[in-house]
Design a protein around this motif. Structure first.
Motif, PDB file in Angstrom:
ATOM      1  N   ARG A  40       0.840  -1.215   0.000  1.00  0.00           N
ATOM      2  CA  ARG A  40       0.000   0.000   0.000  1.00  0.00           C
ATOM      3  C   ARG A  40       0.866   1.253   0.000  1.00  0.00           C
ATOM      4  O   ARG A  40       0.585   2.215  -0.718  1.00  0.00           O
ATOM      5  CB  ARG A  40      -0.939   0.003   1.200  1.00  0.00           C
ATOM      6  N   ALA A  41       1.932   1.238   0.799  1.00  0.00           N
ATOM      7  CA  ALA A  41       2.829   2.397   0.853  1.00  0.00           C
ATOM      8  C   ALA A  41       3.493   2.608  -0.498  1.00  0.00           C
ATOM      9  O   ALA A  41       3.600   3.740  -0.982  1.00  0.00           O
ATOM     10  CB  ALA A  41       3.877   2.216   1.938  1.00  0.00           C
ATOM     11  N   THR A  44       0.890   3.938  -3.018  1.00  0.00           N
ATOM     12  CA  THR A  44       0.569   5.328  -2.689  1.00  0.00           C
ATOM     13  C   THR A  44       1.695   6.255  -3.131  1.00  0.00           C
ATOM     14  O   THR A  44       1.451   7.322  -3.703  1.00  0.00           O
ATOM     15  CB  THR A  44       0.309   5.490  -1.178  1.00  0.00           C
ATOM     16  N   LEU A  45       2.941   5.820  -2.891  1.00  0.00           N
ATOM     17  CA  LEU A  45       4.092   6.614  -3.341  1.00  0.00           C
ATOM     18  C   LEU A  45       4.094   6.779  -4.853  1.00  0.00           C
ATOM     19  O   LEU A  45       4.358   7.873  -5.367  1.00  0.00           O
ATOM     20  CB  LEU A  45       5.404   5.934  -2.918  1.00  0.00           C
ATOM     21  N   LYS A  59      -4.536  13.977   3.653  1.00  0.00           N
ATOM     22  CA  LYS A  59      -4.192  12.823   4.472  1.00  0.00           C
ATOM     23  C   LYS A  59      -5.441  12.415   5.239  1.00  0.00           C
ATOM     24  O   LYS A  59      -6.122  13.256   5.833  1.00  0.00           O
ATOM     25  CB  LYS A  59      -3.070  13.202   5.431  1.00  0.00           C
ATOM     26  N   GLU A  76       6.062  10.372   4.697  1.00  0.00           N
ATOM     27  CA  GLU A  76       5.356   9.415   5.554  1.00  0.00           C
ATOM     28  C   GLU A  76       5.252   8.047   4.896  1.00  0.00           C
ATOM     29  O   GLU A  76       5.464   7.014   5.539  1.00  0.00           O
ATOM     30  CB  GLU A  76       3.962   9.933   5.890  1.00  0.00           C
ATOM     31  N   GLN A  77       4.924   8.033   3.600  1.00  0.00           N
ATOM     32  CA  GLN A  77       4.794   6.754   2.888  1.00  0.00           C
ATOM     33  C   GLN A  77       6.144   6.057   2.747  1.00  0.00           C
ATOM     34  O   GLN A  77       6.224   4.829   2.870  1.00  0.00           O
ATOM     35  CB  GLN A  77       4.141   6.965   1.520  1.00  0.00           C
ATOM     36  N   GLU A  78       7.193   6.823   2.505  1.00  0.00           N
ATOM     37  CA  GLU A  78       8.530   6.228   2.424  1.00  0.00           C
ATOM     38  C   GLU A  78       8.925   5.615   3.763  1.00  0.00           C
ATOM     39  O   GLU A  78       9.514   4.533   3.806  1.00  0.00           O
ATOM     40  CB  GLU A  78       9.560   7.286   1.998  1.00  0.00           C
ATOM     41  N   LYS A  80       6.822   4.481   6.088  1.00  0.00           N
ATOM     42  CA  LYS A  80       6.009   3.276   6.254  1.00  0.00           C
ATOM     43  C   LYS A  80       6.605   2.121   5.461  1.00  0.00           C
ATOM     44  O   LYS A  80       6.652   0.985   5.937  1.00  0.00           O
ATOM     45  CB  LYS A  80       4.569   3.518   5.781  1.00  0.00           C
TER      46      LYS A  80
END
Length: 129
Positions: A40-41, A44-45, A59, A76-78, A80
């Motif tokens: 998912r991360a 999303t990235l 967010k 934040e995604q990186e 995660k």
């Protein structure tokens, strides 16, 4: 007397096998969850990278959405993604350790059955509750 000792040994081995198998299933479930978080991360990235830097990005916080700069969301995604990778590596080592323990317990059970073939008949005659 030897029968009782072998039966007690079998029950101990059985308990360890049940415990190890439960822990192994739990670790496997945690690995699947972390792999899902990682995917998912990553996805999303990839979607965030396609957006221009001046695009409004939001967010999700519970039921609300908060306006955040794209750079904050990407960071934040990186994070995660990295955290999930680290957790997966740790869980894989735990999984390998538990698999070794399980193999050891299986060998102990085989040795017990070879040592006393009568225990195998007793095991087979045990009622499953």
């Amino acid at each position: 007397m030897a029968d009782e000792a072998n039966r007690a040994t079998f029950l101990e081995i059985q308990g360890r096998m049940i415990e190890i198998t439960g822990k192994l299933k739990q670790v496997q479930s945690q690995v699947r969850n972390k792999e899902g978080e990682k995917k998912r991360a990553f996805l999303t990235l990839e979607e965030l990278k396609q957006l221009s830097d001046d695009t409004n990005a939001y967010k999700s916080i519970g039921r609300a959405f908060v306006l955040e700069p794209k750079s904050v969301l990407m960071a934040e995604q990186e994070q995660k993604f990295k955290d999930s990778e680290a957790a997966i590596v740790s869980l894989q080592s735990s999984k390998e350790y538990l698999e070794k323990q399980k193999a050891e317990v299986e060998n102990n059970l085989k040795e017990l059955v070879q040592q006393d073939p009568g225990i195998a008949r007793q095991i087979m005659s045990m009622s499953v509750a």
